[in-house]
Design a protein around this motif. Structure first.
Motif, PDB file in Angstrom:
ATOM      1  N   GLY A   1       0.844  -1.215   0.000  1.00 35.09           N
ATOM      2  CA  GLY A   1       0.000   0.000   0.000  1.00 35.09           C
ATOM      3  C   GLY A   1       0.866   1.247   0.000  1.00 35.09           C
ATOM      4  O   GLY A   1       0.904   1.980  -0.958  1.00 35.09           O
ATOM      5  N   PRO A   2       1.679   1.442   1.059  1.00 34.80           N
ATOM      6  CA  PRO A   2       1.498   0.882   2.398  1.00 34.80           C
ATOM      7  C   PRO A   2       0.451   1.690   3.158  1.00 34.80           C
ATOM      8  O   PRO A   2       0.199   2.834   2.816  1.00 34.80           O
ATOM      9  N   TYR A   3      -0.132   1.044   4.178  1.00 36.32           N
ATOM     10  CA  TYR A   3      -1.159   1.722   4.969  1.00 36.32           C
ATOM     11  C   TYR A   3      -0.590   2.351   6.237  1.00 36.32           C
ATOM     12  O   TYR A   3      -1.029   3.398   6.664  1.00 36.32           O
ATOM     13  N   SER A   4       0.367   1.664   6.856  1.00 33.59           N
ATOM     14  CA  SER A   4       0.864   2.138   8.159  1.00 33.59           C
ATOM     15  C   SER A   4       2.362   1.861   8.292  1.00 33.59           C
ATOM     16  O   SER A   4       2.793   1.366   9.317  1.00 33.59           O
ATOM     17  N   SER A   5       3.125   2.151   7.266  1.00 37.28           N
ATOM     18  CA  SER A   5       4.540   1.797   7.294  1.00 37.28           C
ATOM     19  C   SER A   5       5.370   2.791   6.515  1.00 37.28           C
ATOM     20  O   SER A   5       4.843   3.517   5.679  1.00 37.28           O
ATOM     21  N   GLN A   6       6.679   2.756   6.742  1.00 35.81           N
ATOM     22  CA  GLN A   6       7.553   3.670   6.019  1.00 35.81           C
ATOM     23  C   GLN A   6       8.067   3.104   4.700  1.00 35.81           C
ATOM     24  O   GLN A   6       8.717   3.814   3.946  1.00 35.81           O
ATOM     25  N   THR A   7       7.818   1.810   4.429  1.00 35.94           N
ATOM     26  CA  THR A   7       8.125   1.231   3.119  1.00 35.94           C
ATOM     27  C   THR A   7       7.064   0.166   2.816  1.00 35.94           C
ATOM     28  O   THR A   7       6.299  -0.206   3.699  1.00 35.94           O
ATOM     29  N   GLU A   8       7.036  -0.331   1.574  1.00 36.17           N
ATOM     30  CA  GLU A   8       6.174  -1.481   1.285  1.00 36.17           C
ATOM     31  C   GLU A   8       7.044  -2.652   0.818  1.00 36.17           C
ATOM     32  O   GLU A   8       6.709  -3.374  -0.106  1.00 36.17           O
ATOM     33  N   GLN A   9       8.182  -2.807   1.491  1.00 41.61           N
ATOM     34  CA  GLN A   9       9.130  -3.865   1.142  1.00 41.61           C
ATOM     35  C   GLN A   9       8.480  -5.247   1.277  1.00 41.61           C
ATOM     36  O   GLN A   9       7.536  -5.428   2.029  1.00 41.61           O
ATOM     37  N   ASP A  10       9.027  -6.200   0.517  1.00 41.01           N
ATOM     38  CA  ASP A  10       8.472  -7.554   0.460  1.00 41.01           C
ATOM     39  C   ASP A  10       9.378  -8.497   1.260  1.00 41.01           C
ATOM     40  O   ASP A  10      10.523  -8.750   0.873  1.00 41.01           O
ATOM     41  N   SER A  11       8.864  -8.999   2.359  1.00 41.73           N
ATOM     42  CA  SER A  11       9.689  -9.856   3.224  1.00 41.73           C
ATOM     43  C   SER A  11      10.008 -11.200   2.579  1.00 41.73           C
ATOM     44  O   SER A  11      10.913 -11.900   3.030  1.00 41.73           O
ATOM     45  N   ARG A  12       9.277 -11.566   1.523  1.00 42.18           N
ATOM     46  CA  ARG A  12       9.611 -12.806   0.820  1.00 42.18           C
ATOM     47  C   ARG A  12      10.965 -12.656   0.130  1.00 42.18           C
ATOM     48  O   ARG A  12      11.748 -13.593   0.054  1.00 42.18           O
ATOM     49  N   LEU A  13      11.237 -11.422  -0.371  1.00 38.72           N
ATOM     50  CA  LEU A  13      12.534 -11.185  -1.001  1.00 38.72           C
ATOM     51  C   LEU A  13      13.635 -11.145   0.069  1.00 38.72           C
ATOM     52  O   LEU A  13      14.761 -11.589  -0.163  1.00 38.72           O
ATOM     53  N   PHE A  14      13.273 -10.618   1.239  1.00 37.97           N
ATOM     54  CA  PHE A  14      14.198 -10.618   2.370  1.00 37.97           C
ATOM     55  C   PHE A  14      14.523 -12.065   2.756  1.00 37.97           C
ATOM     56  O   PHE A  14      15.671 -12.429   3.040  1.00 37.97           O
ATOM     57  N   ALA A  15      13.486 -12.916   2.748  1.00 34.41           N
ATOM     58  CA  ALA A  15      13.680 -14.331   3.072  1.00 34.41           C
ATOM     59  C   ALA A  15      14.645 -14.966   2.069  1.00 34.41           C
ATOM     60  O   ALA A  15      15.539 -15.732   2.436  1.00 34.41           O
ATOM     61  N   HIS A  16      14.473 -14.619   0.798  1.00 32.35           N
ATOM     62  CA  HIS A  16      15.355 -15.123  -0.256  1.00 32.35           C
ATOM     63  C   HIS A  16      16.800 -14.680   0.018  1.00 32.35           C
ATOM     64  O   HIS A  16      17.741 -15.477  -0.021  1.00 32.35           O
ATOM     65  N   PHE A  17      16.953 -13.408   0.348  1.00 32.67           N
ATOM     66  CA  PHE A  17      18.267 -12.840   0.660  1.00 32.67           C
ATOM     67  C   PHE A  17      18.897 -13.569   1.854  1.00 32.67           C
ATOM     68  O   PHE A  17      20.087 -13.882   1.860  1.00 32.67           O
ATOM     69  N   ALA A  18      18.057 -13.874   2.852  1.00 31.06           N
ATOM     70  CA  ALA A  18      18.555 -14.536   4.062  1.00 31.06           C
ATOM     71  C   ALA A  18      18.681 -16.045   3.884  1.00 31.06           C
ATOM     72  O   ALA A  18      19.208 -16.727   4.754  1.00 31.06           O
ATOM     73  N   LYS A  19      18.162 -16.572   2.751  1.00 28.08           N
ATOM     74  CA  LYS A  19      18.127 -18.020   2.508  1.00 28.08           C
ATOM     75  C   LYS A  19      17.308 -18.744   3.574  1.00 28.08           C
ATOM     76  O   LYS A  19      17.762 -19.730   4.170  1.00 28.08           O
ATOM     77  N   ILE A  20      16.102 -18.222   3.818  1.00 28.69           N
ATOM     78  CA  ILE A  20      15.182 -18.825   4.782  1.00 28.69           C
ATOM     79  C   ILE A  20      13.851 -19.072   4.075  1.00 28.69           C
ATOM     80  O   ILE A  20      13.350 -18.181   3.382  1.00 28.69           O
ATOM     81  N   PRO A  21      13.265 -20.285   4.235  1.00 27.22           N
ATOM     82  CA  PRO A  21      11.984 -20.571   3.573  1.00 27.22           C
ATOM     83  C   PRO A  21      10.882 -19.638   4.060  1.00 27.22           C
ATOM     84  O   PRO A  21      10.872 -19.247   5.233  1.00 27.22           O
ATOM     85  N   VAL A  22       9.959 -19.299   3.157  1.00 22.53           N
ATOM     86  CA  VAL A  22       8.871 -18.382   3.529  1.00 22.53           C
ATOM     87  C   VAL A  22       7.540 -18.893   2.986  1.00 22.53           C
ATOM     88  O   VAL A  22       7.435 -19.280   1.825  1.00 22.53           O
ATOM     89  N   LEU A  23       6.548 -18.917   3.867  1.00 22.10           N
ATOM     90  CA  LEU A  23       5.188 -19.307   3.508  1.00 22.10           C
ATOM     91  C   LEU A  23       4.336 -18.047   3.360  1.00 22.10           C
ATOM     92  O   LEU A  23       4.522 -17.085   4.099  1.00 22.10           O
ATOM     93  N   ASP A  24       3.395 -18.082   2.412  1.00 22.20           N
ATOM     94  CA  ASP A  24       2.632 -16.881   2.040  1.00 22.20           C
ATOM     95  C   ASP A  24       1.130 -17.189   2.085  1.00 22.20           C
ATOM     96  O   ASP A  24       0.554 -17.641   1.102  1.00 22.20           O
TER      97      ASP A  24
END
Lengths: 633, 169
Positions: free
Chosen positions: A137-160
């Motif tokens: 959106g974002p509705y209540s945040s300073q960014t609308e970053q995607d934590s799934r991409l963060f998960a990819h960067f961290a090499k951690i599985p992510v469920l959506d």
């Protein structure tokens, strides 16, 4: 899958009037997505849960507390001072074999990034689930970053998850996956899942209880650089195996072959929206549609299938192209080419436009007007922050005002804040502004930093230590309303109440400030505007003095949303006299929702329903036309 | 029967509570329900919009022109959110200004009861009295009792009944 509960039959419980599933001890409840996640954590035998409040993740904690009590599960729960601390606390509990979890909003993961990155290499023992709520959106945040991409960067599985019910069932899946691979697992709901309510099947708590048993393993838990290449290789092998798992092959809702070699891939709430749109448009069952439940690591066989089995592929996902990038195929239509909007929430109306284009649907050109004229949020009537902001900007008309994240960001409406970056940044920014201006050797504008009490605990303290140490000179006003107001009034360490209501050990802001080496310290109720202004002037003198430094004033008054505190507050009756000339100073400069402009009388008017009777506006009117009539000050 | 309802107003008007009442009523009747609501900063007096979908829906959001019913807790919000209401949709508006909608000055009624906070329930009572909702008043009474803070149940019920009694207006 969220449609499964409807395969059961219902029986009505006469005593409680609740619907119960007749087949087991499960029952249907209306739960918000965050409550469903909280319920899932308790049902799965999670022993330790830590969080820091932040929209849209704040409601997981109260749900965990409520359901732990309801299901008679003793747990350690805590509102930690920040997400990094919450993460590390929960991670260590997992080292002992216990199941643990942490919840935060997406930008909270930035704060917890340091422990997150290494936790992928070192892994965990008891199931460790990281709930990260994104805010497209974002509705209540300073960014609308995607934590799934963060998960990819961290090499951690992510469920959506695509719905509250699915979010709950994915908690069980996440714990199981985490324990099988000894790897943290992220659950990434978005605002529309967190704050949706849905009928959800609730079960009893699983009888999982582990006795803490931390097994020393220096090569793993200390992992000096010589061990890391091996740990990294082991991590990659785990991810390879997960990407082979059939259970995470995206779920297909097949077409009838009338649209061959064509498919749509979606995940999260975008899948729910896309599915329903296809149903409405008459395309469900005509075109292949896949739901990706584990966007990273994306199933390897699925990638091959898309690359070789389809000619036309559309990916609809929020907010970054995570699935799309892993497909690594030029024919895929999605965000990279701008076929799907790259910014903002993918609302059903936006997805409809994309589907019409992709499926080449002939439609009547129906022009739908977009909502307009929305009212901006504002500080509550009687909010102590408003009084502090008014004092600051009227005292320092040429000041620079770094500020931070919380209700008080609304000080923007009053032009009493100039910056807002990330949690705790304002104090370091105050120092940065000072050092920059000081280099010029000219007059330095007054710098007044404002930060909330909870934000100060979260990330303000290191900034203050550094500013004092580096000889910066500015004023710091800590807006202490004794709560974390923006996210629903969670307690702070100073207030001293733990998440579950028990008393904790109090940590006082005044002690912290003094321990940081601050030599000018005052505390004042901003409702007393005159005294507050006096302290600001004293602070300014200290800052500019020969031996000046950082001057701290604590603006202390409880949040007006705290009903108990409000009861002990004096209530004044406010009137407007005929001396009001309608200059609108009170409306434009003070912006209290209880002061409205009477167009007929051309005068200010008090909205008695909204007014809390704080009496501050008496000192705001330059003509003294607003005055206290009852409960004289 | 499927029904899609939007609730529009400003933060602090008790819209989340009515969203929950409608969802509870749906589940009491054994229906599927999914809702969406506004939290966070917007709740500080900003514009808020709730979506309630009764029946077999997957998406928590209502599209423009698809809502069967709109409850507008503030007159100014009709202009903002009426694009959500379908051609044959019903609008219930908290105002004494007449227009192409059903209206009731729920704020004044609640104020006269000595409890401005139950304005939300007055408007809900009015809407169900007009036959605008997927269920009857009894189901809503049960839902209100179930989710009200026990301290406020009586007042909430009174507000609801006041609104319901105005179905002729």
């Amino acid at each position: 899958m969220d449609s499964l509960p409807w395969l059961f039959f219902y029986a009505r419980s006469a005593q409680k009037g609740e619907l119960r599933l007749s087949m087991s001890k499960s029952k249907e409840k209306i739960l918000m997505g965050n409550e469903a996640i909280g319920r899932g954590l308790v049902e799965c035998g999670c022993d330790l849960f830590a969080s820091y409040p932040g929209t849209p993740a704040s409601e997981v904690m109260p749900a965990v507390i409520r359901f732990a009590e309801e299901l008679n599960r003793p747990m350690h729960v805590e509102w930690s001072v920040n997400e990094k601390v919450a993460f590390e606390t929960a991670l260590a509990a997992s080292y002992t074999g216990k199941r643990s979890a942490v919840a935060m909003k997406q930008v909270g993961l930035n704060v917890a990034a340091d422990p997150l990155m290494r936790s992928a290499y070192l892994g965990c023992i008891g199931g460790f689930v990281i709930v990260v709520a994104d805010d497209p959106g974002p509705y209540s945040s300073q960014t609308e970053q995607d934590s799934r991409l963060f998960a990819h960067f961290a090499k951690i599985p992510v469920l959506d998850p695509s719905s509250p019910a699915e979010a709950k069932s994915m908690i069980a899946e996440a714990f199981e996956l985490s324990e099988r691979y000894e790897l943290p697992v992220i659950l990434r709901p978005t605002t529309r899942v967190c704050h949706a309510r849905q009928n959800v099947t609730c079960l009893e708590a699983a009888a999982i209880s582990k006795i803490s048993d931390f097994k020393k393993d220096p090569g793993r838990w200390i992992a000096t650089p010589m061990f890391l290449k091996g740990l990294h290789r082991a991590l990659d092998e785990k991810l390879d195996r997960i990407s082979e798992e059939e259970r995470f092959y995206p779920r297909l809702c097949p077409g009838d072959g009338s649209m061959p070699m064509t498919c749509i891939i979606s995940s999260g709430v975008s899948y729910s929206n896309t599915y329903e749109l296809l149903e409405d448009m008459g395309y469900l069952g005509k075109v292949d549609i896949y739901q990706v439940t584990l966007p990273y690591p994306l199933n390897r066989h699925f990638i091959e299938k898309i690359q070789s089995g389809y000619e036309r592929v559309l990916v609809i996902e929020e907010t970054y192209p995570v699935v799309e990038l892993q497909l690594a195929d030029e024919k895929v239509l999605g965000k990279r080419s701008g076929y799907v909007p790259r910014e903002g929430e993918l609302t059903p109306d936006i997805i409809e436009g994309v589907l019409i284009k992709y499926l080449e649907v002939p439609t009547p050109a129906e022009k739908i007007s977009q909502p307009h004229g929305e009212k901006r949020p504002t500080l509550c009537a009687g909010c102590p922050h408003r009084a502090a902001f008014y004092a600051i900007k009227s005292t320092f008309s040429k000041g620079i005002f770094p500020s931070d994240i919380g209700c008080y960001t609304l000080g923007m409406n009053l032009e009493a804040i100039d910056t807002c970056h990330c949690m705790g940044a304002c104090i370091s920014q105050g120092a940065g502004f000072y050092h920059a201006y000081a280099l010029d050797g000219k007059e330095i504008p007054p710098i007044v930093v404002t930060i909330g009490d909870s934000t100060f605990f979260h990330a303000g303290i290191p900034g203050l230590i550094n500013a004092v140490f580096q000889k910066a000179r500015f004023m710091l006003v800590i807006l202490d309303n004794s709560t974390t107001a923006m996210t629903g009034n969670q307690p702070t360490p100073q207030e001293g109440t733990l998440a579950d209501g028990r008393p904790g050990n109090k940590v006082l802001i005044s002690d912290l400030v003094k321990a940081c080496g601050v030599r000018f310290f005052r505390e004042s109720d901003p409702y007393d505007l005159n005294r507050f202004v006096l302290y600001l002037k004293e602070a300014d003198q200290f800052v500019q003095g020969e031996d000046g430094g950082v001057a701290v004033i604590v603006s202390k008054h409880p949040c007006v949303l705290d009903k108990e505190a409000l009861k002990s507050q004096k209530v004044y009756t406010i009137s407007v006299s005929d001396e009001c000339v309608g200059c609108k100073h009170c409306i434009e400069e003070f912006e209290c929702p209880a002061i409205i402009y009477d167009e007929e009388l051309r005068q200010a008017k008090i909205d008695e329903i909204v007014c809390t009777g704080c009496g501050v506006c008496e000192d705001v009117c330059p003509l003294h036309a607003i005055f206290v009539t009852e409960g004289r000050k | 029967m499927k029904q899609q309802i939007i609730l529009s107003g400003t933060g602090g008007q008790g819209i989340l509570f009515i969203t929950r009442v409608l969802a509870e009523a749906a589940i009491l009747e054994g229906r599927e329900v999914i809702t969406s609501e506004t939290h966070g900063m917007a709740m500080r007096g900003g514009t808020v919009l709730s979506h309630v979908k009764i029946g077999s829906f997957k998406s928590p959001l209502i599209r423009k022109g698809r809502a069967d019913v709109g409850l507008f807790f503030k007159k100014e919000n009709v202009a903002i959110h009426e694009s959500y209401i379908g051609k044959s949709g019903l609008k219930f508006v908290n105002t004494n200004i007449l227009g192409n909608y059903h209206c009731l000055d729920a704020t004044t009624i609640a104020h006269d009861m000595g409890a401005v906070v139950v304005m939300n329930l007055v408007l809900l009572g009015y809407a169900v009295g007009k036959g605008g909702l997927f269920c009857g008043p009894d189901l809503l009474r049960r839902a209100i009792k179930k989710i009200s803070n026990p301290k406020h149940t009586n007042l909430n019920m009174k507000g609801f009944e006041e609104g319901l009694a105005r179905k002729e207006s």
